[in-house]
Enzyme design. Structure first.
Site, PDB file in Angstrom:
ATOM      1  CB  CYS B  87      25.511  19.011  19.053  1.00  0.00           C
ATOM      2  SG  CYS B  87      24.726  18.717  20.640  1.00  0.00           S
ATOM      3  CG  HIS B 197      29.637  20.920  21.019  1.00  0.00           C
ATOM      4  ND1 HIS B 197      28.835  21.553  20.095  1.00  0.00           N
ATOM      5  CD2 HIS B 197      28.797  20.303  21.876  1.00  0.00           C
ATOM      6  CE1 HIS B 197      27.564  21.333  20.401  1.00  0.00           C
ATOM      7  NE2 HIS B 197      27.511  20.576  21.474  1.00  0.00           N
ATOM      8  CD  GLU B 199      31.082  23.488  18.078  1.00  0.00           C
ATOM      9  OE1 GLU B 199      31.628  22.416  17.747  1.00  0.00           O
ATOM     10  OE2 GLU B 199      29.901  23.554  18.496  1.00  0.00           O
TER      11      GLU B 199
END
Lengths: 80, 224
Positions: B87, B197, B199
């Site tokens: 990002c 994302h 994560e």
């Protein structure tokens, strides 16, 4: 002291969604006959020097290193 | 395998990234601050997380890309250390000239925060070998400037080299990215940037774990 204005604009062929939105807004306000709108940025800088050539060289360096992303943007430099 | 997470003013996904690396890699990453000029010698993976570094002033990632720590990261990348930018981290890698192209304002002009489908288009990188080519992953996105752009010549080159690692699966391009590009790797194959994302999708509490494979690949813990 030298005053300078740096103008940064998107290169031709780079899509400008914000310019498009402004184009649409102008048209909805009744401004007919507006062609393409492209958005850019203006930087006004004060340089502590009297040497115009040096100022210009430094401004070019600033544009290349930070003020413009030369992948997508062009810049012009104007000294006051 | 030792990892490092970069912390800069305005980044806010560092905690999620530290949690993901710790849970999947089995040990916590070291953290590296913006003014540091050296990355610990034994670090094999450097991660630049998401957020809004320096308030996204000037251009997203533009100021962060010129901080001292980036010189250290560049030097490590040149030495072959893996670098992942997610990002804002992707935007920073582009602004630093470590990846080709640029990220522009979303075509909708709106901030998008939703789950998309992500296609793995190159499963032979150090970051994606836990996946299969063509595999479709679920992955969240949250950004305002994720509209990938490259001039025709650059786009043709990265497509031809297999440098496009992730694409938004058909119909889920959230930002107008050229060729649905969601993630790009450098020519050498050790620097990856991506807008989604991973994560935030690593365990049941997230509602899925499709993002795990990326960290398992990068941390070399696929078997675990």
């Amino acid at each position: 002291m030298i005053k300078a204005r740096v103008t940064v604009t998107l290169k031709n062929g780079v899509l400008d969604p914000q310019g498009k939105a402004i184009e649409g807004a102008l048209s909805s306000l009744g401004f007919d006959g507006v062609g393409h709108v492209r958005q850019g940025k203006v930087f006004d800088l004060e340089l502590q020097t009297a040497d115009k050539a040096k100022a210009e060289a430094e401004l070019k360096d600033m544009c290349e290193k930070l003020l413009a992303n030369t992948v997508i943007e062009n810049y012009t430099i104007a000294l006051a | 395998m030792k990892s490092a997470v970069v912390q800069l003013p305005g980044l806010n996904r560092d905690r999620d990234m530290i949690a993901a690396l710790t849970k999947i890699g089995g040990k916590a990453p070291v953290t590296v601050w913006q003014t540091e000029t050296e990355i610990p010698a034994d670090v094999d993976l450097i991660v630049i997380p998401g957020g809004f570094s320096y308030g996204d002033y000037l251009r997203c990632g533009a100021i962060a890309a010129r901080m001292p720590v980036m010189q250290a990261i560049k030097a490590k990348a040149e030495a072959g250390v893996k670098v992942l930018g997610v990002c804002n981290g992707f935007q920073i890698l582009l602004e630093a000239g470590m990846l080709p192209g640029a990220l522009m304002r979303n075509a909708s002009l709106k901030f998008v925060c939703k789950e998309i489908r992500l296609e793995v288009t190159n499963a032979e990188t150090d970051f994606t070998r836990a996946y299969e080519k063509g595999q479709i992953l679920r992955c969240p996105v949250a950004h305002h400037d994720g509209n990938f752009f490259a001039d025709a010549e650059t786009a043709a080159r990265i497509e031809g080299n297999g440098q496009v690692v992730f694409r938004y699966a058909e119909g889920t391009n959230p930002n107008g990215s050229l060729n649905d590009i969601a993630g790009v790797i450098n020519e050498r194959g050790n620097v990856l940037g991506m807008m989604p994302h991973p994560e935030n999708l690593i365990e049941a509490a997230h509602g899925g774990s499709d993002g795990r494979g990326l960290f398992a690949s990068a941390l070399d813990v696929i078997a675990a």
